[in-house]
Design a protein around this motif. Structure first.
Motif, PDB file in Angstrom:
ATOM      1  N   PRO A 140       7.429 -20.658  20.902  1.00 31.95           N
ATOM      2  CA  PRO A 140       7.160 -19.507  21.766  1.00 31.95           C
ATOM      3  C   PRO A 140       5.771 -18.956  21.471  1.00 31.95           C
ATOM      4  N   ILE A 141       5.214 -18.218  22.415  1.00 27.53           N
ATOM      5  CA  ILE A 141       3.886 -17.638  22.247  1.00 27.53           C
ATOM      6  C   ILE A 141       4.052 -16.125  22.181  1.00 27.53           C
ATOM      7  N   TYR A 142       3.754 -15.560  21.014  1.00 26.37           N
ATOM      8  CA  TYR A 142       3.935 -14.137  20.800  1.00 26.37           C
ATOM      9  C   TYR A 142       2.594 -13.405  20.780  1.00 26.37           C
ATOM     10  N   SER A 143       2.635 -12.197  21.291  1.00 28.90           N
ATOM     11  CA  SER A 143       1.519 -11.256  21.214  1.00 28.90           C
ATOM     12  C   SER A 143       2.105  -9.926  20.764  1.00 28.90           C
ATOM     13  N   PHE A 144       1.269  -9.051  20.202  1.00 27.58           N
ATOM     14  CA  PHE A 144       1.785  -7.816  19.630  1.00 27.58           C
ATOM     15  C   PHE A 144       0.957  -6.612  20.085  1.00 27.58           C
ATOM     16  N   LEU A 145       1.653  -5.586  20.533  1.00 27.89           N
ATOM     17  CA  LEU A 145       1.037  -4.309  20.874  1.00 27.89           C
ATOM     18  C   LEU A 145       1.233  -3.371  19.687  1.00 27.89           C
ATOM     19  N   VAL A 146       0.122  -2.878  19.140  1.00 28.75           N
ATOM     20  CA  VAL A 146       0.149  -1.993  17.971  1.00 28.75           C
ATOM     21  C   VAL A 146      -0.370  -0.625  18.401  1.00 28.75           C
ATOM     22  N   GLU A 147       0.442   0.410  18.192  1.00 25.03           N
ATOM     23  CA  GLU A 147       0.087   1.755  18.635  1.00 25.03           C
ATOM     24  C   GLU A 147       0.113   2.724  17.452  1.00 25.03           C
ATOM     25  N   ASN A 148      -0.995   3.412  17.257  1.00 26.15           N
ATOM     26  CA  ASN A 148      -1.085   4.454  16.234  1.00 26.15           C
ATOM     27  C   ASN A 148      -1.196   5.790  16.970  1.00 26.15           C
ATOM     28  N   ASP A 149      -0.080   6.491  17.093  1.00 22.55           N
ATOM     29  CA  ASP A 149      -0.061   7.734  17.859  1.00 22.55           C
ATOM     30  C   ASP A 149      -0.865   8.838  17.183  1.00 22.55           C
ATOM     31  N   LYS A 150      -0.950   8.799  15.859  1.00 21.60           N
ATOM     32  CA  LYS A 150      -1.649   9.861  15.147  1.00 21.60           C
ATOM     33  C   LYS A 150      -3.139   9.868  15.468  1.00 21.60           C
ATOM     34  N   VAL A 151      -3.736   8.684  15.589  1.00 18.84           N
ATOM     35  CA  VAL A 151      -5.167   8.612  15.914  1.00 18.84           C
ATOM     36  C   VAL A 151      -5.398   8.307  17.388  1.00 18.84           C
ATOM     37  N   GLY A 152      -4.301   8.084  18.137  1.00 18.36           N
ATOM     38  CA  GLY A 152      -4.421   7.840  19.567  1.00 18.36           C
ATOM     39  C   GLY A 152      -5.081   6.518  19.911  1.00 18.36           C
ATOM     40  N   LYS A 153      -4.751   5.449  19.169  1.00 20.57           N
ATOM     41  CA  LYS A 153      -5.369   4.143  19.386  1.00 20.57           C
ATOM     42  C   LYS A 153      -4.307   3.090  19.635  1.00 20.57           C
ATOM     43  N   LYS A 154      -4.665   2.101  20.475  1.00 20.49           N
ATOM     44  CA  LYS A 154      -3.811   0.950  20.729  1.00 20.49           C
ATOM     45  C   LYS A 154      -4.638  -0.318  20.581  1.00 20.49           C
ATOM     46  N   PRO A 166       0.818  -1.216   0.000  1.00 22.18           N
ATOM     47  CA  PRO A 166       0.000   0.000   0.000  1.00 22.18           C
ATOM     48  C   PRO A 166       0.850   1.264   0.000  1.00 22.18           C
ATOM     49  N   PRO A 167       0.356   2.326  -0.629  1.00 20.33           N
ATOM     50  CA  PRO A 167       1.112   3.585  -0.689  1.00 20.33           C
ATOM     51  C   PRO A 167       1.196   4.259   0.676  1.00 20.33           C
ATOM     52  N   PHE A 168       2.211   5.088   0.817  1.00 20.86           N
ATOM     53  CA  PHE A 168       2.439   5.793   2.077  1.00 20.86           C
ATOM     54  C   PHE A 168       1.668   7.110   2.081  1.00 20.86           C
ATOM     55  N   ASN A 169       0.923   7.353   3.169  1.00 22.46           N
ATOM     56  CA  ASN A 169       0.168   8.597   3.307  1.00 22.46           C
ATOM     57  C   ASN A 169       0.504   9.315   4.608  1.00 22.46           C
ATOM     58  N   GLY A 170       1.713   9.075   5.112  1.00 23.00           N
ATOM     59  CA  GLY A 170       2.173   9.841   6.254  1.00 23.00           C
ATOM     60  C   GLY A 170       1.995   9.197   7.613  1.00 23.00           C
ATOM     61  N   SER A 171       1.380   8.024   7.681  1.00 23.99           N
ATOM     62  CA  SER A 171       1.115   7.391   8.981  1.00 23.99           C
ATOM     63  C   SER A 171       1.831   6.058   9.101  1.00 23.99           C
ATOM     64  N   ILE A 172       2.341   5.770  10.304  1.00 23.51           N
ATOM     65  CA  ILE A 172       2.923   4.473  10.622  1.00 23.51           C
ATOM     66  C   ILE A 172       2.358   4.023  11.972  1.00 23.51           C
ATOM     67  N   VAL A 173       2.628   2.792  12.331  1.00 24.82           N
ATOM     68  CA  VAL A 173       2.296   2.301  13.661  1.00 24.82           C
ATOM     69  C   VAL A 173       3.577   1.825  14.339  1.00 24.82           C
ATOM     70  N   ARG A 174       3.555   1.858  15.648  1.00 21.28           N
ATOM     71  CA  ARG A 174       4.640   1.291  16.443  1.00 21.28           C
ATOM     72  C   ARG A 174       4.187  -0.087  16.904  1.00 21.28           C
ATOM     73  N   VAL A 175       5.007  -1.094  16.623  1.00 23.33           N
ATOM     74  CA  VAL A 175       4.655  -2.475  16.953  1.00 23.33           C
ATOM     75  C   VAL A 175       5.682  -3.032  17.930  1.00 23.33           C
ATOM     76  N   SER A 176       5.186  -3.605  19.013  1.00 25.46           N
ATOM     77  CA  SER A 176       6.039  -4.258  20.006  1.00 25.46           C
ATOM     78  C   SER A 176       5.629  -5.720  20.115  1.00 25.46           C
ATOM     79  N   ILE A 177       6.611  -6.585  20.284  1.00 24.45           N
ATOM     80  CA  ILE A 177       6.342  -8.017  20.415  1.00 24.45           C
ATOM     81  C   ILE A 177       6.500  -8.425  21.872  1.00 24.45           C
ATOM     82  N   LEU A 178       5.526  -9.148  22.390  1.00 27.23           N
ATOM     83  CA  LEU A 178       5.536  -9.611  23.775  1.00 27.23           C
ATOM     84  C   LEU A 178       5.782 -11.113  23.790  1.00 27.23           C
ATOM     85  N   TYR A 179       6.680 -11.527  24.653  1.00 23.71           N
ATOM     86  CA  TYR A 179       6.969 -12.952  24.819  1.00 23.71           C
ATOM     87  C   TYR A 179       6.124 -13.464  25.976  1.00 23.71           C
TER      88      TYR A 179
END
Length: 378
Positions: free
Chosen positions: A48-62, A10-23
């Motif tokens: 291993p059992i992974y979970s992911f925290l996804v944060e979009n700071d621009k829209v203020g959502k997790k 997908p094309p870039f429109n100025g937004s990214i997310v921060r992704v963290s991996i939890l063990y």
């Protein structure tokens, strides 16, 4: 692989997310329960059992993508799940679950807007009852109409889910019919509506399975692949990503070591070595999934073919829910996040360091001796 299957990110429109991996713990599963053919020496899948925290700071959502396994699963899970785990001789170790990790990092559970389940299996659904009612659950298509998934146990004795996960909160079932988007042939939803996080319909393992494509920089992505495969040997190598003549870094050395090992040493344990086309070991995956682990094997194959295309892109890091080959390469939450996975600083980035790391699962004594002999000549 269909000729028309290609990857246009997908094309870039100025937004990214921060992704963290939890063990969030680990399992040991007999390889014969999931994969074929049997490769000598690889009798147990370290999962291993992974979970992911996804944060979009621009829209203020997790949101959380998967919650791993609830710690008290033996007491609270539905009888079919307990029986399945016990009969399969699966070992489970969960010293800290997702909620423990979030709390230890001082993350209020009320700040998590949604929990996105890759699918309804117990090692992914965790314990949503610990989250406040403001946290919604997002599920794949058909979830609410499937007697196996909704309502949950004990209200529904046939369920593989737990009813208190849903009580007092929104349960959002994705509608891919309402979205015109596709990525690599898979129907997609732009969840935050800013081209930063796409939910992909990736059916086959279950009838509600979904993956997520997360943009971590202008042109780099993480593919959170759930259980689209249970071992990366199901989609490596391929014609798009062939086994190299020399593997750098060596799967038997430090993750970012310059030491190499010859790809040819794996021919002897590759299933193709016993066929008329032994030379295809460089372009044929080591494993095939057993049909029994997928609710729809034909559709699972379609998802797996798309996974191969994502995996061949240098711009996408694929992370399965239970991939041990990345465990000593990625930085886990709360120590760090995955946003800079593509950084190099003169060293292989996370994708380059991890692509062939799974081959150490096949490190029999004979192969180890061949690697040592090769290293002495370098």
């Amino acid at each position: 692989m269909p000729d028309e299957l290609s990857l246009q990110l997908p094309p870039f429109n100025g937004s990214i997310v921060r992704v963290s991996i939890l063990y969030a713990g680990r399992m040991e599963i007999p390889t014969a329960m999931m994969l074929q053919p049997q490769i000598p020496g690889h009798d147990i899948v370290d999962a291993p059992i992974y979970s992911f925290l996804v944060e979009n700071d621009k829209v203020g959502k997790k949101l959380m993508y998967d919650l791993g396994m609830m710690k008290d699963w033996e007491e609270r899970q539905a009888p079919p799940i307990r029986n399945q785990m016990q009969s399969a001789n699966v070992t489970v170790d969960i010293p800290s679950d997702v909620v423990d990790i979030l709390k230890s990092a001082s993350v209020p559970l009320s700040s998590i807007n949604s929990i996105l389940w890759s699918h309804h299996h117990a090692d992914h659904t965790g314990d949503p009852s610990l989250f406040p009612p403001t946290t919604s659950i997002i599920v794949g298509p058909g979830f609410k109409s499937n007697r196996q998934t909704y309502p949950g146990y004990p209200d529904n004795p046939d369920a593989h889910t737990v009813q208190d996960a849903f009580e007092g909160r929104d349960l959002i079932e994705l509608d891919f019919d309402a979205s015109p988007l596709k990525v690599c042939g898979l129907r997609a939803i732009d969840w935050f509506e800013d081209d930063s996080f796409y939910i992909l319909e990736a059916l086959g393992h279950t009838s509600d399975h979904i993956m997520a494509l997360a943009r971590t920089s202008e042109d780099r992505f993480l593919l959170l692949a759930g259980d689209a495969a249970h071992h990366v040997g199901e989609f490596r190598p391929t014609p798009l990503l062939p086994l190299p003549e020399f593997i750098r870094p060596s799967p038997f050395g430090a993750p970012r070591s310059v030491i190499a090992c010859p790809g040819s040493i794996f021919e002897q344990i590759h299933p193709c070595s016993h066929s008329h086309d032994s030379g295809s070991f460089r372009t044929t995956p080591f494993y095939e999934p057993l049909s029994v682990i997928n609710s729809d094997p034909a559709t699972a194959r379609v998802t797996l073919e798309a996974l191969k295309v994502f995996d061949a892109s240098p711009d996408v890091l694929v992370i399965l829910a239970h991939d041990p080959s990345l465990r000593d390469i990625l930085e886990f939450y709360p120590e760090g996040d995955l946003t800079g996975w593509e950084r190099q600083d003169g060293q292989p980035n996370s994708k380059e360091a991890g692509t062939w790391r799974f081959l150490r699962d096949f490190g029999t004594k004979d192969i180890q001796e061949l690697v040592k002999a090769q290293q002495k000549t370098e």
